[in-house]
Structure formats: C-alpha cells, structure tokens
Design a protein around this motif. Sequence first.
Motif, short mmCIF file in Angstrom:
data_model
loop_
_atom_site.label_atom_id
_atom_site.label_comp_id
_atom_site.label_asym_id
_atom_site.label_seq_id
_atom_site.Cartn_x
_atom_site.Cartn_y
_atom_site.Cartn_z
N ARG A 1 -6.05 -2.05 7.30
CA ARG A 1 -5.38 -1.33 6.21
C ARG A 1 -3.86 -1.48 6.32
O ARG A 1 -3.17 -1.70 5.33
CB ARG A 1 -5.79 0.15 6.29
CG ARG A 1 -4.98 1.10 5.48
CD ARG A 1 -5.44 1.06 4.02
NE ARG A 1 -4.54 1.82 3.20
CZ ARG A 1 -4.64 3.12 2.96
NH1 ARG A 1 -5.63 3.80 3.47
NH2 ARG A 1 -3.77 3.71 2.21
N ILE A 2 -3.35 -1.37 7.53
CA ILE A 2 -1.91 -1.49 7.75
C ILE A 2 -1.45 -2.93 7.50
O ILE A 2 -0.41 -3.15 6.88
CB ILE A 2 -1.55 -1.03 9.18
CG1 ILE A 2 -1.80 0.48 9.30
CG2 ILE A 2 -0.11 -1.37 9.53
CD1 ILE A 2 -1.88 0.99 10.72
N LYS A 3 -2.24 -3.90 7.93
CA LYS A 3 -1.89 -5.32 7.72
C LYS A 3 -1.79 -5.67 6.24
O LYS A 3 -0.92 -6.43 5.84
CB LYS A 3 -2.93 -6.23 8.36
CG LYS A 3 -2.77 -6.44 9.82
CD LYS A 3 -3.81 -7.47 10.29
CE LYS A 3 -4.11 -7.29 11.75
NZ LYS A 3 -5.22 -8.11 12.20
N THR A 4 -2.69 -5.11 5.44
CA THR A 4 -2.71 -5.44 4.01
C THR A 4 -1.56 -4.77 3.25
O THR A 4 -1.24 -5.18 2.15
CB THR A 4 -4.05 -5.06 3.35
OG1 THR A 4 -4.27 -3.67 3.50
CG2 THR A 4 -5.19 -5.85 3.94
N GLY A 5 -0.93 -3.78 3.84
CA GLY A 5 0.17 -3.08 3.18
C GLY A 5 1.50 -3.36 3.85
O GLY A 5 2.29 -2.45 4.08
N LYS A 6 1.76 -4.60 4.15
CA LYS A 6 2.96 -4.98 4.91
C LYS A 6 4.26 -4.54 4.23
O LYS A 6 5.27 -4.41 4.89
CB LYS A 6 2.99 -6.48 5.16
CG LYS A 6 2.06 -6.90 6.26
CD LYS A 6 2.74 -7.91 7.16
CE LYS A 6 1.83 -8.33 8.28
NZ LYS A 6 2.14 -7.73 9.52
N ASP A 7 4.24 -4.34 2.92
CA ASP A 7 5.46 -3.92 2.25
C ASP A 7 5.66 -2.40 2.28
O ASP A 7 6.63 -1.89 1.75
CB ASP A 7 5.48 -4.42 0.81
CG ASP A 7 4.33 -3.86 -0.03
OD1 ASP A 7 3.32 -3.42 0.56
OD2 ASP A 7 4.45 -3.87 -1.25
#
Length: 158
Positions: free
Chosen positions: A35-41
Amino acid sequence: MKIKSFIYIFLFGFFSASAYSQNVKLITLDQLNERIKTGKDSTYVINFWATWCAPCIKELPHFEKLAADYKSDKLKVLLVSVDFKSKLNSNVIPFVKRKNLKNEVFLLNESSPQEYIDRIDPSWSGSIPATLFIKGDTRKFVESEFTYEQLLSEYKKL
C-alpha cells in the motif's frame, strides 16, 4: 405490523453494522508495505495502537485532527491496531464506531509480534503507541505518545 417494523429495524441494523465493519480491515505487513509503495507521492503517518492502550486512545484524536487539517496535502493517516485478530468484532470495530474514527483503520493480521516489530523498525521495542512517518525514501519511527503539536512538528519535518 409490529413484526414488519421489527424486521426492518433488524435488517437496517444488521446491514448498517455489516457495512461499517468494512471500515476496519485485516492487513498483513506485506499488504501494508505494498500500500505504501503504490502511494509514493503521498506522505504516510502510520500509527500503531490498541484498544486497551490508554496513551494510544489519548492520542488518536491528534491523528484525526492532522488528517482533517491537512486533507488538501497528499497525506494518508493509517491507524493500525495491534489488538488480537480475535478481537476484531468484539473490541476493535465497536471502538472505532464509538470514537467515530475517520482515518483508515486496520487490524494487523500477523501471528508473530516479534517478527512484525523487527520488520517495521529494528529499533522498536514493541511498546505502543508507536508511529512511522514515510515520505518517499525517508522513514522516521517514533516510539512514544504525541501531543498534537509534537505530531504536527514531526509531520512538517518531512
């Protein structure tokens, strides 16, 4: 007529509770990391807490306020309960409903506390509350209770 009213009330209450229970999801550490990786921005503020932890309960409103005050930022506040999985329906969901938590709430679905503690941050003793701040490649782990001012200061440092 009374039976019909009872059925409507029962079904409304049942489906309302069922729909609400969707707000607390089981999550593994791998799923959380994904989840954190997919929301890098986004900036992530991930608070680890439990329903039985008085300092955790005391600081939860600060996380709610942070998310509300900075909703125009790319901020995601995730509240990750470390209660036992068996307490999801009896403790966690009623607690979240009673406290009217607006942030996303998860229950950590891991069987070995020492393994997930070490994976979240090797310096973590395992005590809660604990909070992980992530923005891009920057990670900061804090193992203590926050006032709102302290929480805001940590967020702004990112």
